[in-house]
Design an enzyme around this catalytic site. Structure first.
Site, PDB file in Angstrom:
ATOM      1  N   GLY A 120     -30.352  35.120 -12.663  1.00  0.00           N
ATOM      2  CA  GLY A 120     -31.058  35.708 -13.896  1.00  0.00           C
ATOM      3  C   GLY A 120     -30.770  37.064 -14.322  1.00  0.00           C
ATOM      4  O   GLY A 120     -30.516  37.277 -15.441  1.00  0.00           O
ATOM      5  N   GLU A 148     -37.525  31.432 -15.184  1.00  0.00           N
ATOM      6  CA  GLU A 148     -37.620  30.166 -14.368  1.00  0.00           C
ATOM      7  C   GLU A 148     -38.285  29.219 -15.138  1.00  0.00           C
ATOM      8  O   GLU A 148     -37.842  28.079 -14.868  1.00  0.00           O
ATOM      9  CB  GLU A 148     -38.485  30.662 -12.874  1.00  0.00           C
ATOM     10  CG  GLU A 148     -37.735  31.562 -11.998  1.00  0.00           C
ATOM     11  CD  GLU A 148     -38.410  32.425 -11.357  1.00  0.00           C
ATOM     12  OE1 GLU A 148     -38.130  33.486 -10.624  1.00  0.00           O
ATOM     13  OE2 GLU A 148     -39.880  32.176 -11.413  1.00  0.00           O
ATOM     14  N   GLY A 165     -28.173  38.693 -13.606  1.00  0.00           N
ATOM     15  CA  GLY A 165     -26.669  38.862 -13.677  1.00  0.00           C
ATOM     16  C   GLY A 165     -25.940  38.739 -12.333  1.00  0.00           C
ATOM     17  O   GLY A 165     -24.645  38.399 -12.249  1.00  0.00           O
TER      18      GLY A 165
END
Length: 204
Positions: A94, A171, A96
């Site tokens: 998430g 998520e 990166g």
């Protein structure tokens, strides 16, 4: 009791609305569908990897890919086979980058596999150097919470509670994305609901 039901419905609606808004500027569905359809067509193995709750979302995707009749595996399971050229690794980072995710992606690339990275931050060096494909999911991650905390006062941070904190928006968006992927991939593969159900484990 009636007031509790109204409150629950209101909170649920807010959560769903936040997740839905993520997809107004996301190309993640097309990226993942294209990669999975190609892997299925060419009988390639599919691997998933992530950390924390992101990994849990990927495990749920992996389970459904098996139900669709694909050779899908969770990295780290004792039954996971070796990755080979042109196999597909779907990883999530998430923010990166995660050191462990980066390492697994590097191994996959070294073995000439395809690496599809799901991320909210495609501009990071890890994404540019390790991913062959990017599935952009522009949702707030836990790293964004840390960024906000550094620019806000500690008292303000403590008093402000997000409905979807600590990366939960990212998520939750992953879960919804993967459900749509499975739905559409089932059509692409021509899998009937009864055939999918028959592949579910009976050792329960």
């Amino acid at each position: 009791m009636a007031e509790e039901v109204v409150s629950m419905c209101s909170l649920a609606s807010q959560i769903c609305n936040q997740i839905a808004a993520v997809f107004s500027s996301s190309d993640a569905l097309d990226a993942i569908l294209t990669a999975l359809a190609d892997a299925a067509k060419n009988h390639r193995r599919i691997f998933v990897h992530g950390v924390g709750r992101e990994l849990l979302m990927l495990k749920s995707l992996c389970m459904r890919l098996v139900h669709l009749g694909l050779s899908a595996h969770v990295v780290g399971d004792v039954t996971t086979p070796p990755i080979r050229p042109h196999d597909l690794l779907i990883a999530s980072a998430g923010p990166g980058s995660f050191s462990t995710v980066d390492a697994i992606c590097a191994v996959a690339r070294a073995n000439s596999a395809i690496v599809l990275l799901v991320t909210a931050h495609p501009e990071t060096p890890s994404c540019k150097n390790l991913a062959t494909h990017i599935a952009y999911l522009p949702a707030r991650t836990m790293a964004d919470d840390h960024t906000s905390s550094s620019s806000s006062g500690e008292d303000e941070l403590i008093s402000k509670r997000e409905l979807l904190p600590m990366g939960s928006l990212y998520e939750g968006a992953m879960f919804v994305l993967f459900e749509v992927v499975v739905y559409k991939l089932g059509d692409i593969l021509g899998e009937a609901p009864a055939a999918i159900t028959l592949r579910h484990t009976n050792l329960e």
